[in-house]
Design an enzyme around this catalytic site. Structure first.
Site, PDB file in Angstrom:
ATOM      1  CE  LYS A 116      -4.327  -1.587   1.963  1.00 53.99           C
ATOM      2  NZ  LYS A 116      -5.340  -1.355   2.987  1.00 53.99           N
ATOM      3  CE  LYS A 196      -5.405  -8.653  -1.422  1.00 51.12           C
ATOM      4  NZ  LYS A 196      -5.269  -8.245  -0.092  1.00 51.12           N
ATOM      5  CE  LYS A 199     -13.231  -4.180   0.297  1.00 48.39           C
ATOM      6  NZ  LYS A 199     -13.328  -3.621   1.631  1.00 48.39           N
TER       7      LYS A 199
END
Ligand code: TYM
Length: 330
Positions: A116, A196, A199
């Site tokens: 992130k 994976k 969102k």
């Protein structure tokens, strides 16, 4: 302070709409555990979601939408405590206390932080994200935490903190256990089955949302990336795209992967994908229908009631915790 009552805690970020990975990997267990445990506590972790840049209006709307989706998948507010993390300030208070026993090196090793921070830029909130997550779990002294596979490292950190805290200040927290499903703990992207389903993936074709219409679901599964062969087989190394679809199929049909492979091995990917899509549509239709029926004001009321109850419970824990660390009284 350990008790006989078996308690579950889990959280979900209100970023964007919930997808199939959230449901298969975590939320389906949240629902099931309502029948299996004494207390289930579920939280929309809005403070966590602030660690990446966001639009205020969208963020505010996404909180309510996430709460609604949780109700739509089957979280029952009469049996589970459901609330927004930010409404219970004890989470942040405990995060501070736990932060004082968390090593910097340990946080630097968190893969989610690295990923992130690369994308969204570093900030202190993102760095200490796993400490707040530990506080979420521990402020309720939870025994079991249903999550997808990607939360494993965070759960390990939580367990380390429990051991460190209890050793230093006395047996306050139970050691929480990570609960992941046998099949579907890591649902992969439909466009890149080596990463994976997420969102934050910029490509909407990579995921199926819980509120997607049947036609969208059919289209997304039909265009799912597989391989250039024609035989359906369960083999993550050679056929990750097909293996991902097989896990999704198994989850929604309730059938064993071996059975599905027997039935669909020959006959081509087209027929297989159609069957996967129909199973997913059957599973998601009731969720979409319930979602549409829910009233925003009613959901807001449920969340308000949940926060009141959660605050009282969290405060009861904090009284013990403050005492243990030397912060009680005047
Ligand atoms: P979040 O909001 O990213 O995801 C919510 C849950 O969905 C699971 N999940 C998946 N499972 C399988 N396959 C996937 N592709 C997939 N994508 C997401 C996640 O593992 C998660 O269980 N840090 C947490 C939120 C959190 C939390 C907590 C969880 C905050 N505090 C305390 C448990 C306990 C998160 O970002 O989840």
């Amino acid at each position: 302070m350990t008790t006989e009552v078996k308690r579950v805690f889990s959280g979900i970020q209100p970023t964007g709409e919930l997808h199939l990975g959230n449901y298969v990997g975590a939320l389906s267990n949240w629902v099931k555990m309502q029948d299996e445990y004494d207390e289930t506590i579920y939280c929309v972790v809005d403070l966590h979601a602030m660690t990446v840049p966001y639009d205020v209006e969208e963020f505010h709307a996404a909180r309510l939408q996430t709460a609604k989706l949780l109700l739509a998948v089957g979280i029952d507010p009469d049996r589970s405590l459901l609330y927004y993390q930010s409404q219970v300030p004890q989470h942040a208070e405990l995060a501070w206390i736990l932060g004082t026993i968390t090593g910097i090196g340990q946080l630097e090793r968190m893969t989610q932080y690295k990923e992130k921070a690369d994308k969204a830029g570093q900030n202190l909130g993102l760095f200490s994200y796993p400490v707040l997550m530990a506080a979420d779990i521990l402020v309720h002294r939870a025994h079991a935490v249903p999550v997808g596979d990607d939360q494993t490292q965070h759960l390990e950190l939580t367990r380390d903190l429990v051991e460190r805290f209890n050793h230093r200040f006395g047996e306050i927290f139970p050691l929480p256990e990570r609960i992941t499903p046998e099949i579907g703990a890591r649902v992969m992207s439909l466009q890149d089955p080596t990463s994976k389903m997420s969102k934050s993936d910029p490509n909407p074709n990579s995921r199926i949302l819980l509120v997607d219409d049947p036609d969208v679901i059919r289209k997304r599964i039909k265009s799912a990336v597989t391989d250039s062969e024609t035989t359906v087989a369960y083999d993550w190394d050679r056929k990750p795209g097909i293996s991902n679809l097989l896990e999704i199929f198994s989850f929604f049909s309730g059938r064993k992967i071996d059975d599905l492979v027997d039935e669909y091995a020959e006959g081509g990917y087209g027929r297989f994908k159609e069957a996967v899509a129909e199973a997913v549509i059957d599973g998601l239709t009731p969720i979409r229908t319930r979602y549409k029926q829910l009233d925003d004001a009613e959901v807001a009321h449920i969340m308000e009631r949940g926060a009141l109850d959660a605050r009282a419970r969290a405060e009861r824990s904090m009284v013990e915790i403050r005492k243990a660390v030397g912060l009680a009284g005047y």
